[in-house]
Design a protein around this motif. Structure first.
Motif, PDB file in Angstrom:
ATOM      1  N   SER A  21      -1.019  18.099   0.734  1.00  0.00           N
ATOM      2  CA  SER A  21      -1.361  18.238  -0.694  1.00  0.00           C
ATOM      3  C   SER A  21      -0.140  18.612  -1.534  1.00  0.00           C
ATOM      4  O   SER A  21      -0.192  19.505  -2.385  1.00  0.00           O
ATOM      5  CB  SER A  21      -2.451  19.305  -0.874  1.00  0.00           C
ATOM      6  N   VAL A  22       0.976  17.905  -1.299  1.00  0.00           N
ATOM      7  CA  VAL A  22       2.166  18.170  -2.105  1.00  0.00           C
ATOM      8  C   VAL A  22       1.968  17.574  -3.495  1.00  0.00           C
ATOM      9  O   VAL A  22       1.112  16.709  -3.719  1.00  0.00           O
ATOM     10  CB  VAL A  22       3.434  17.602  -1.441  1.00  0.00           C
ATOM     11  N   HIS A  23       2.775  18.039  -4.421  1.00  0.00           N
ATOM     12  CA  HIS A  23       2.658  17.554  -5.803  1.00  0.00           C
ATOM     13  C   HIS A  23       3.670  16.460  -6.120  1.00  0.00           C
ATOM     14  O   HIS A  23       3.491  15.712  -7.083  1.00  0.00           O
ATOM     15  CB  HIS A  23       2.828  18.728  -6.774  1.00  0.00           C
TER      16      HIS A  23
ATOM     17  N   ALA B  78       5.907   0.001  -1.999  1.00  0.00           N
ATOM     18  CA  ALA B  78       4.785  -0.184  -2.925  1.00  0.00           C
ATOM     19  C   ALA B  78       3.480   0.298  -2.303  1.00  0.00           C
ATOM     20  O   ALA B  78       2.681   0.985  -2.954  1.00  0.00           O
ATOM     21  CB  ALA B  78       4.680  -1.651  -3.324  1.00  0.00           C
ATOM     22  N   ALA B  79       3.271  -0.033  -1.028  1.00  0.00           N
ATOM     23  CA  ALA B  79       2.040   0.390  -0.364  1.00  0.00           C
ATOM     24  C   ALA B  79       1.975   1.905  -0.241  1.00  0.00           C
ATOM     25  O   ALA B  79       0.937   2.523  -0.497  1.00  0.00           O
ATOM     26  CB  ALA B  79       1.951  -0.256   1.020  1.00  0.00           C
ATOM     27  N   GLY B  80       3.105   2.528   0.139  1.00  0.00           N
ATOM     28  CA  GLY B  80       3.128   3.978   0.293  1.00  0.00           C
ATOM     29  C   GLY B  80       2.987   4.714  -1.023  1.00  0.00           C
ATOM     30  O   GLY B  80       2.227   5.689  -1.126  1.00  0.00           O
ATOM     31  N   ILE B  81       3.700   4.246  -2.029  1.00  0.00           N
ATOM     32  CA  ILE B  81       3.654   4.920  -3.335  1.00  0.00           C
ATOM     33  C   ILE B  81       2.285   4.758  -3.985  1.00  0.00           C
ATOM     34  O   ILE B  81       1.790   5.678  -4.650  1.00  0.00           O
ATOM     35  CB  ILE B  81       4.785   4.384  -4.234  1.00  0.00           C
ATOM     36  N   GLU B  82       1.656   3.622  -3.771  1.00  0.00           N
ATOM     37  CA  GLU B  82       0.303   3.439  -4.297  1.00  0.00           C
ATOM     38  C   GLU B  82      -0.643   4.490  -3.717  1.00  0.00           C
ATOM     39  O   GLU B  82      -1.465   5.079  -4.440  1.00  0.00           O
ATOM     40  CB  GLU B  82      -0.196   2.037  -3.965  1.00  0.00           C
ATOM     41  N   ARG B  83      -0.527   4.753  -2.420  1.00  0.00           N
ATOM     42  CA  ARG B  83      -1.356   5.790  -1.791  1.00  0.00           C
ATOM     43  C   ARG B  83      -1.042   7.169  -2.365  1.00  0.00           C
ATOM     44  O   ARG B  83      -1.939   7.978  -2.610  1.00  0.00           O
ATOM     45  CB  ARG B  83      -1.128   5.792  -0.278  1.00  0.00           C
TER      46      ARG B  83
ATOM     47  N   LEU C  53       0.208   7.920  -5.329  1.00  0.00           N
ATOM     48  CA  LEU C  53      -0.278   8.025  -6.707  1.00  0.00           C
ATOM     49  C   LEU C  53      -1.794   8.231  -6.747  1.00  0.00           C
ATOM     50  O   LEU C  53      -2.309   8.942  -7.623  1.00  0.00           O
ATOM     51  CB  LEU C  53       0.108   6.762  -7.486  1.00  0.00           C
ATOM     52  N   GLU C  54      -2.501   7.611  -5.816  1.00  0.00           N
ATOM     53  CA  GLU C  54      -3.958   7.791  -5.766  1.00  0.00           C
ATOM     54  C   GLU C  54      -4.333   9.256  -5.538  1.00  0.00           C
ATOM     55  O   GLU C  54      -5.416   9.698  -5.930  1.00  0.00           O
ATOM     56  CB  GLU C  54      -4.547   6.935  -4.643  1.00  0.00           C
ATOM     57  N   HIS C  55      -3.412  10.022  -4.916  1.00  0.00           N
ATOM     58  CA  HIS C  55      -3.657  11.437  -4.653  1.00  0.00           C
ATOM     59  C   HIS C  55      -2.918  12.335  -5.650  1.00  0.00           C
ATOM     60  O   HIS C  55      -2.772  13.542  -5.424  1.00  0.00           O
ATOM     61  CB  HIS C  55      -3.229  11.790  -3.223  1.00  0.00           C
ATOM     62  N   GLY C  56      -2.456  11.730  -6.735  1.00  0.00           N
ATOM     63  CA  GLY C  56      -1.805  12.510  -7.787  1.00  0.00           C
ATOM     64  C   GLY C  56      -0.430  13.020  -7.422  1.00  0.00           C
ATOM     65  O   GLY C  56       0.043  14.022  -7.981  1.00  0.00           O
ATOM     66  N   ILE C  57       0.262  12.357  -6.499  1.00  0.00           N
ATOM     67  CA  ILE C  57       1.587  12.781  -6.036  1.00  0.00           C
ATOM     68  C   ILE C  57       2.658  11.947  -6.716  1.00  0.00           C
ATOM     69  O   ILE C  57       2.681  10.718  -6.584  1.00  0.00           O
ATOM     70  CB  ILE C  57       1.696  12.647  -4.505  1.00  0.00           C
ATOM     71  N   ALA C  58       3.535  12.603  -7.472  1.00  0.00           N
ATOM     72  CA  ALA C  58       4.632  11.919  -8.153  1.00  0.00           C
ATOM     73  C   ALA C  58       5.737  11.584  -7.155  1.00  0.00           C
ATOM     74  O   ALA C  58       5.902  12.268  -6.138  1.00  0.00           O
ATOM     75  CB  ALA C  58       5.182  12.797  -9.273  1.00  0.00           C
TER      76      ALA C  58
ATOM     77  N   ARG D 156       4.580   7.795   7.985  1.00  0.00           N
ATOM     78  CA  ARG D 156       4.287   9.175   8.381  1.00  0.00           C
ATOM     79  C   ARG D 156       4.610  10.157   7.254  1.00  0.00           C
ATOM     80  O   ARG D 156       3.928  11.177   7.095  1.00  0.00           O
ATOM     81  CB  ARG D 156       5.080   9.534   9.643  1.00  0.00           C
ATOM     82  N   VAL D 157       5.654   9.876   6.502  1.00  0.00           N
ATOM     83  CA  VAL D 157       5.987  10.716   5.342  1.00  0.00           C
ATOM     84  C   VAL D 157       4.840  10.710   4.337  1.00  0.00           C
ATOM     85  O   VAL D 157       4.424  11.758   3.824  1.00  0.00           O
ATOM     86  CB  VAL D 157       7.291  10.234   4.680  1.00  0.00           C
ATOM     87  N   VAL D 158       4.328   9.522   4.063  1.00  0.00           N
ATOM     88  CA  VAL D 158       3.214   9.396   3.118  1.00  0.00           C
ATOM     89  C   VAL D 158       1.993  10.149   3.633  1.00  0.00           C
ATOM     90  O   VAL D 158       1.333  10.882   2.883  1.00  0.00           O
ATOM     91  CB  VAL D 158       2.889   7.904   2.866  1.00  0.00           C
ATOM     92  N   ASP D 159       1.682   9.983   4.911  1.00  0.00           N
ATOM     93  CA  ASP D 159       0.544  10.699   5.500  1.00  0.00           C
ATOM     94  C   ASP D 159       0.720  12.209   5.370  1.00  0.00           C
ATOM     95  O   ASP D 159      -0.234  12.936   5.057  1.00  0.00           O
ATOM     96  CB  ASP D 159       0.396  10.340   6.987  1.00  0.00           C
ATOM     97  N   THR D 160       1.931  12.685   5.614  1.00  0.00           N
ATOM     98  CA  THR D 160       2.214  14.116   5.536  1.00  0.00           C
ATOM     99  C   THR D 160       2.076  14.631   4.116  1.00  0.00           C
ATOM    100  O   THR D 160       1.499  15.702   3.874  1.00  0.00           O
ATOM    101  CB  THR D 160       3.634  14.412   6.061  1.00  0.00           C
ATOM    102  N   ALA D 161       2.605  13.887   3.160  1.00  0.00           N
ATOM    103  CA  ALA D 161       2.523  14.298   1.757  1.00  0.00           C
ATOM    104  C   ALA D 161       1.067  14.465   1.327  1.00  0.00           C
ATOM    105  O   ALA D 161       0.707  15.428   0.639  1.00  0.00           O
ATOM    106  CB  ALA D 161       3.232  13.281   0.867  1.00  0.00           C
ATOM    107  N   ILE D 162       0.227  13.543   1.760  1.00  0.00           N
ATOM    108  CA  ILE D 162      -1.190  13.610   1.401  1.00  0.00           C
ATOM    109  C   ILE D 162      -1.875  14.756   2.135  1.00  0.00           C
ATOM    110  O   ILE D 162      -2.631  15.530   1.546  1.00  0.00           O
ATOM    111  CB  ILE D 162      -1.873  12.260   1.714  1.00  0.00           C
ATOM    112  N   ALA D 163      -1.600  14.885   3.434  1.00  0.00           N
ATOM    113  CA  ALA D 163      -2.243  15.931   4.232  1.00  0.00           C
ATOM    114  C   ALA D 163      -1.855  17.331   3.767  1.00  0.00           C
ATOM    115  O   ALA D 163      -2.666  18.254   3.800  1.00  0.00           O
ATOM    116  CB  ALA D 163      -1.889  15.756   5.705  1.00  0.00           C
TER     117      ALA D 163
END
Length: 426
Positions: A48-50, A73-78, A80-85, A39-46
């Motif tokens: 548009s955090v940097h 690894a799965a979450g961080i890969e997602r 990084l695909e959205h340019g999130i460090a 859910r954290v990963v989904d939120t970060a993408i939704a």
């Protein structure tokens, strides 16, 4: 355009949340830290955090290495695909395992390895963030992280990311004073270690992020990461993104005026409907809610209402098909229909019970109240230490817990004695 940072507190990947009833069955796996991380990963993408910043104890234990590696690894890969460090510091739980994970997971940037301050710079939308991190070099750190060095301010907004024990002199977990953090000149500090979220406010937040998802029933209320928004060279807002899949919720139920015990269920349903409306407004609503129910108000039907609600405790009380709502704990804090002060004048067991309930209402430093609480505290401690409780949910034997239990027992006892007295054949 603002720069956004999603700050994540203690996640404890690998741990299963305690206290979840068996009635939830296989859904327990969807309620813990693993689901919270997704859910954290989904939120970060939704949102548009940097960047995502992880404040330590990301992993619960060294033995969780393989599970954590797969999930991270799965979450961080997602991300990084959205340019999130992704930045992280190690806490006391993951002092060994997090550096290993950082070496095996591309994009996971560990800050301050070996107990040294490290600064990383992030730029986006014309804004600049200097993020300072320090990681635990050993499982126990008796001195302040600021004793052997201090973070040096960089350009833009400066934020510290630290796992520590705030204002806890003598702690084994990197004790540091709030005043010492303020004296560094950084614009704010995002802290891990204590699981209760603090009051983080712009423009200079200093406090605990809290656990992302409740790990046991004592971790009540809203949980989730915090979105830090930087605009015009300053921290504009710090907002909690409530997303925990499991929520433990204190709920009071006023029984004043009920004429039969079944009305307690009617009133509980009303409270649950209101609660679910509130939960549906969360960033990501919970899938399960454990109610820590306290009965209040003036009534002579406490005992009957408790029995009625105990039967309801085995059922799903939710009004939403996608959610489970259950009663985790039921405490009585009602008052009898007759005033306690009047009952306390009696020279019988009813009077003694009323006297002790009135004592619990006194100030904490009242000598008589103190003797009552301390005697119960010692007794509870001896009972909790008995071998028959091995493997059971650990109790937090603090004063609040002892007073809570004393009031519950006293209220139920008084209610029962008054009910017996009211019977014609009593």
């Amino acid at each position: 355009m603002p720069l956004k940072l999603l700050a994540v507190g203690d996640l404890h990947l690998g741990r299963t949340p305690a206290g979840v009833p068996s009635v939830l069955g296989e859904s327990v796996g969807r309620l813990g830290p693993d689901a919270a991380w997704r859910r954290v990963v989904d939120t970060a993408i939704a949102e548009s955090v940097h960047a995502v910043a992880l404040a330590g104890d990301l992993v619960d234990h060294d033995q969780d290495f393989f599970e954590a590696q797969r999930l991270l690894a799965a979450g961080i890969e997602r991300l990084l695909e959205h340019g999130i460090a992704v930045f992280a510091v190690a806490g006391n739980h993951d002092v060994d395992v997090l550096p290993r994970l950082a070496r095996t997971i591309p994009g996971l940037q560990l800050l301050g390895a070996g107990g040294r301050w490290q600064r990383e710079q992030l730029e986006a939308g014309g804004e600049t963030l200097s993020l300072h991190g320090w990681s635990f070099p050993a499982r126990h750190v008796h001195g302040s992280p600021l004793e052997r060095g201090q973070p040096e301010s960089g350009p833009g907004v400066n934020l510290g990311l630290l796992h520590c024990d705030l204002d806890a002199s003598g702690s084994r977990y990197a004790p540091v004073a709030r005043a010492a953090l303020q004296s560094t000149g950084l614009d704010g500090w995002l802290l891990g270690h204590i699981h209760k979220p603090g009051a983080l406010e712009a423009p200079n937040p200093i406090g605990y992020l809290g656990s992302v998802s409740a790990l046991h029933p004592g971790e009540t209320g809203p949980r989730g990461p915090w979105c830090v928004t930087i605009t015009n060279g300053r921290i504009e807002s710090v907002d909690q993104q409530v997303l925990a899949p499991l929520r433990w919720q204190p709920l009071s139920l006023d029984l004043s005026g009920i004429e039969q015990a079944s009305e307690a269920e009617d009133r509980l349903l009303e409270r649950i409907v209101d609660l679910e409306r509130e939960l549906d407004r969360c960033h990501q609503p919970p899938l399960a809610v454990g109610l820590r129910l306290t009965l209040t108000g003036r009534t002579g039907l406490t005992g009957a209402a408790v029995e009625q609600l105990r039967q309801a405790a085995t059922r799903n009380l939710a009004g939403r098909s996608h959610r489970q709502v259950f009663i985790d704990r039921l405490l009585a804090a009602t008052r009898p229909e007759q005033a306690l002060e009047r009952l306390a004048k009696r020279n019988d067991p009813i009077g003694m019970a009323a006297q002790r309930l009135l004592l619990l209402d006194q100030q904490a430093d009242d000598p008589a109240r103190r003797r009552l609480v301390e005697a119960a505290w010692k007794r509870a401690g001896r009972l909790a230490a008995e071998s028959r409780w091995n493997g059971a949910r650990p109790l937090v034997l603090d004063e609040a817990f002892v007073v809570e239990q004393l009031r519950d027992v006293g209220v139920r006892l008084l209610d029962r004695m008054l009910a017996q007295q009211a019977r014609p054949d009593a």
